[in-house]
Design an enzyme around this catalytic site. Structure first.
Site, mmCIF file in Angstrom:
data_model
loop_
_atom_site.group_PDB
_atom_site.id
_atom_site.type_symbol
_atom_site.label_atom_id
_atom_site.label_comp_id
_atom_site.label_asym_id
_atom_site.label_seq_id
_atom_site.Cartn_x
_atom_site.Cartn_y
_atom_site.Cartn_z
ATOM 1 N N ASP A 181 0.863 -1.170 0.000
ATOM 2 C CA ASP A 181 0.000 0.000 0.000
ATOM 3 C C ASP A 181 0.910 1.233 0.000
ATOM 4 O OD1 ASP A 181 -2.320 1.577 0.295
ATOM 5 O OD2 ASP A 181 -1.998 1.666 2.459
ATOM 6 N N ASP B 116 -0.151 5.053 1.043
ATOM 7 C CA ASP B 116 -0.358 6.019 2.116
ATOM 8 C C ASP B 116 -0.236 5.360 3.485
ATOM 9 O OD1 ASP B 116 -1.743 8.680 0.705
ATOM 10 O OD2 ASP B 116 -2.046 6.806 -0.381
#
Length: 413
Positions: free
Chosen positions: A189, A191
């Site tokens: 991922d 963020d």
């Protein structure tokens, strides 16, 4: 052969002393000359102190033990021996083996006692302990076996609770298998995982809608709101923001601790890497180019006349889409899902983590930590390298071959 030993029973020889060249050579030479059968061998050196074990079946004639004792004396080491009964009955089924990796800033007796006590409480037998880090004691592997038929879930939960309570070290439990050290793809991922910020929150702050967007983001990360709807609501609040703000932010994204070590090392070792994010494509592509990541999939913000329109283009990269993209990349690369690592921090990463051979919750909320295969909270992203079974010595060797490493070494010299 001493009278208390029988030719049918194997004998365990244990050699202890200061390590130096020639010990194994001398002793194995004597065993070979005597016609002894070597059944097993193991050696470990801790701070220049050697422990070397041979499991042998001695011949009926001759006095090889006497020769071994004399040779050990000349070599400056001690030698002990004891018979090992041969187990009777049917062959035992293969052990239920797992590996427990402990990683912290500095591990001491208190931390390792807590882990070993937890293992004992769950009837896990420690077969081997290996230090992974070089300078300080920062990572240790416990190779354990669980009782036959015992599933590891209860132990996994106990180790997770232990690491959450301590907040000074991380503990990972993995089944020992061919694929533990043969992962080939790492998917992350973006963020609050690969970077330290939530891009949408930073954009919202500049646009004056920070508090509204943060509240929606938190509800989505906690799994309290449908992700698609939360994204639409947050992006709508960005309508009218100058697109240059997004590009300026993408050019200076702050990397998470350990990322600048993890990615180059993975690339040097031949791993494929990918960003699969519910964030925005401008940021993901910037990171892809900056770090040399192989794939980047994320949401595309619509622009008109240099401004954000408050809408996205194309399918939303939600939890289901993340899992599908992981599978697609693995298939394209010809990599088994067991050879994939997925790393994320939010509820929309859960399906992706479940699909991978090893799902890692990184500085995540409790719900995701409990669902993932393992979690990292006290260390950086480079902790993942120890979960792959790499040692500090191996990592140092890899770092020496990274671009620019030799120039840095010469400048320090």
């Amino acid at each position: 052969m001493p009278s208390h030993l029988t030719p049918q029973e194997p004998v365990l020889l244990t050699v202890i002393g200061r390590d130096h060249p020639g010990i194994a050579s001398r002793l194995t030479g004597l065993l070979a000359d005597a016609g002894a059968a070597l059944l097993d061998i193991e050696q470990v050196v801790v701070q220049d102190r050697l422990t070397l074990c041979f499991l042998v079946r001695l011949p009926e004639k001759g006095d090889v033990l006497k020769e071994l004792l004399f040779a050990a004396h000349e070599l400056g080491v001690s030698l002990e021996f004891q018979s090992v009964p041969v187990p009777g009955g049917k062959p035992l089924p293969p052990p239920n083996r797992h590996v427990v990796t402990v990683v912290g800033r500095l591990l001491g007796a208190r931390e390792l006692h807590a882990v070993s006590e937890c293992l004992a409480q769950h009837d896990a037998n420690i077969e081997r302990i290996q230090r992974l880090t070089e300078a300080e004691l920062g990572s240790v592997e416990f190779h354990i076996s669980l009782p036959l038929g015992r599933e590891p879930e209860e132990l996994k939960r106990a180790l997770l609770e232990l690491s959450m309570a301590s907040n000074t070290f991380d503990v990972a439990l993995q089944r020992e298998s061919l694929y533990r050290r043969s992962k080939r793809l790492v998917v992350m991922d973006m963020d609050s995982t690969l970077i330290r910020i939530e891009v949408i929150d930073e954009l919202a702050r500049v646009h004056g809608v920070g508090e509204q967007v943060s509240r929606i983001t938190e509800r989505a990360m906690q799994g309290e709101m449908d992700y698609d709807e939360s994204l639409r609501q947050r992006v709508a609040l960005l309508k009218g923001l100058d697109a240059r703000v997004l590009r300026d932010l993408a050019s200076t994204l702050p990397l998470t601790e350990g990322a600048e070590t993890l990615i180059p090392v993975l690339k040097r070792l031949g791993y494929r890497t990918a960003i699969i994010s519910g964030g925005f494509s401008v940021a993901a592509e910037a990171l892809k180019n900056r770090l040399g990541i192989d794939y980047a999939h994320s949401n595309m913000l619509e622009e008109a006349e240099g401004k954000l329109t408050g809408r996205t283009l194309g399918p939303i990269v939600n939890a289901k889409r993340k899992a599908e993209l992981l599978e697609s990349i693995a298939e394209t690369e010809g990599i088994l899902l067991d050879q994939v690592i997925a790393v994320g921090d939010g509820a929309n990463d859960l399906l992706m983590l479940e699909r991978a051979g090893l799902g890692i919750a990184f500085r995540a909320k409790r719900k995701l930590r409990q669902a993932a295969d393992t979690s990292i909270s006290s260390g950086g992203l480079d902790t993942i390298l120890y979960l792959l079974g790499l040692t500090g010595r191996e990592l140092q060797e890899v770092r020496m071959h990274l671009p620019g490493a030799r120039e840095i070494q010469r400048s320090r010299g």
